[in-house]
Write an enzyme that holds these catalytic residues in place. Structure first.
Site, mmCIF file in Angstrom:
data_model
loop_
_atom_site.group_PDB
_atom_site.id
_atom_site.type_symbol
_atom_site.label_atom_id
_atom_site.label_comp_id
_atom_site.label_asym_id
_atom_site.label_seq_id
_atom_site.Cartn_x
_atom_site.Cartn_y
_atom_site.Cartn_z
ATOM 1 N N ASP A 1 70.963 13.121 65.349
ATOM 2 C CA ASP A 1 69.634 13.203 64.749
ATOM 3 C C ASP A 1 68.574 13.760 65.696
ATOM 4 O O ASP A 1 67.371 13.550 65.490
ATOM 5 C CB ASP A 1 69.199 11.830 64.246
ATOM 6 C CG ASP A 1 69.967 11.434 62.999
ATOM 7 O OD1 ASP A 1 70.097 12.276 62.094
ATOM 8 O OD2 ASP A 1 70.457 10.295 62.931
ATOM 9 N N ASP B 1 72.880 13.421 55.488
ATOM 10 C CA ASP B 1 71.630 13.404 56.252
ATOM 11 C C ASP B 1 71.593 14.513 57.308
ATOM 12 O O ASP B 1 70.521 15.013 57.673
ATOM 13 C CB ASP B 1 71.440 12.070 56.975
ATOM 14 C CG ASP B 1 71.830 10.850 56.165
ATOM 15 O OD1 ASP B 1 72.822 10.924 55.407
ATOM 16 O OD2 ASP B 1 71.178 9.811 56.304
#
Length: 404
Positions: A113, A173
């Site tokens: 991320d 995601d």
């Protein structure tokens, strides 16, 4: 006489009828409250040099994170967007302070991320200020992220944990982290960043999605051959259900990839996801989705404001990218408007000085694990503010230009 009484009654009825609030008013009210909340939260944490806001509950109070948390870049991003909308020197100063708190993540290689963390903070900061020192941080972050790409698989690995379930997990995601790679491709001489982003997006498109354009959450791959081993969920209701935020990530991610590359396959895919969301029979009238489109307790299932905020932001951009199909473009814009109206209502928009300084109420993090359920979440605030700013720039400014 009857006619006179009828007309008089009609006049009273019409005078009491209120026109729906205009979107300009909705946007400005949302931005004003967002500024109040963000400044309150920024001030309350200013002396805490190592922390960023994550969530809040009445029982625990403010829940903080360190820079390594996947959601650490969202609050700096909120501040940058509000600075863009309002031009306040105070907001700019706060944005710079909180952005520096995630600078160390440029070297992180065990976190997929990095794109979330750095693009929301340093990416928005560079877009608005062109601060030269932000460039190497973003490029270092892209290099770190690229180390998680294994050519034989063709995708960026998501988690290094949960090895008992998946040998090479990739979650939907992860589409959101590709924007950092696209940025790096445009700001460096390296071609690898764009190639990695393209490979990841194409294979995700192939393996993550069902025929109706709904998405699985987690795909487990064989790290030696790249073959799909499992199609699962981690935060959704069931393996074959449509976890709401997962659908939002897909919509946003493929809209972004089309904007960055012009590849029509991404636009086709974004449109498919958009139609799935807009036409789903379990989408509530106010367009704030249940946490999973297939949750068993609908209509009593928890709503997820974070999913609505991500969708609204993506729908606004997708509307602007599909002007050649005006009916579809209008459908996307109408959807975003309904979501923004709902999120800016008293049901979701926190009162000034409440909610721990967060902007939106009623988001769902991971319901199956019982974590962050029906609470404010920093990423819900980020995409809500982004949607407001996008609407102001892409829609309201365009309408103003036409009138002039």
């Amino acid at each position: 006489m009857k006619r006179i009484l009828f007309m008089a009654g009609l006049a009273v009825l019409l005078s009491s009828y209120k026109q729906p609030e205009g979107m300009k008013s909705v946007v400005e009210r949302g931005l004003s409250r967002s500024v109040e909340q963000a400044e309150y939260l920024a001030k309350s944490m200013e002396s805490d040099n190592d922390s960023l806001p994550r969530s809040y509950t009445e029982r625990t109070g403010l829940i903080k994170s360190n820079s390594h948390c996947w959601c650490s870049g969202f609050f700096p991003g909120v501040l940058w967007y509000l600075y863009e909308a309002k031009g306040s020197p105070k907001l700019k100063r706060y944005a710079e302070i909180y952005t520096q708190r995630v600078a160390d993540q440029q070297y992180t290689t065990d976190n997929h991320d990095v794109g979330f963390i750095l693009m929301c903070s340093f990416g928005n900061g560079y877009r608005l200020t062109k601060t030269p020192s932000y460039v190497p941080i973003l490029l270092n972050g892209a290099q770190s992220l690229s180390t998680r790409f294994k050519p034989v698989v063709g995708l960026i690995r998501s988690w290094d944990t949960k090895t008992d379930k998946w040998r090479y997990p990739v979650i939907i995601d992860n589409m959101m982290n590709l924007e950092l790679l696209q940025w790096a491709a445009q700001h460096s001489d390296s071609t690898k960043f764009a190639k990695i982003a393209s490979s990841h997006a194409k294979l995700t498109m192939k393996n993550h999605f069902r025929k109706d354009f709904s998405s699985y959450h987690v795909i487990g791959y064989d790290p030696e051959t790249g073959q799909v081993e499992k199609r699962n969920t981690h935060q959704g209701y069931a393996h074959e259900s449509a976890w709401a935020r997962g659908q939002a990530w897909g919509l946003y991610g493929y809209t972004m990839m089309f904007r960055e590359t012009g590849d029509s396959s991404y636009l086709h895919h974004a449109k498919g996801i958009a139609r799935f969301i807009m036409s789903h029979p379990n989408m509530p009238k106010d367009k704030v989705p249940y946490w999973d489109f297939n949750a068993p307790d609908i209509p009593h299932a928890k709503r997820d404001a974070s999913a609505a905020a991500i969708m609204a932001s993506a729908f606004i951009e997708l509307s602007s990218l599909t002007k050649e199909t005006p009916d579809f473009s209008k459908q996307c814009l109408n959807m975003a408007e309904m979501q923004l109206r709902s999120l800016t209502s008293a049901q979701y928009l926190a009162k000034k000085g409440t909610n721990g300084g967060f902007i939106l109420m009623h988001s769902v993090g991971n319901l199956p694990k019982g974590t962050e359920v029906d609470v404010p979440l920093t990423y819900a605030d980020y995409y809500y503010v982004e949607a407001l700013v996008r609407y102001k720039k892409m829609v309201l400014s365009t309408l103003k230009g036409k009138k002039n």
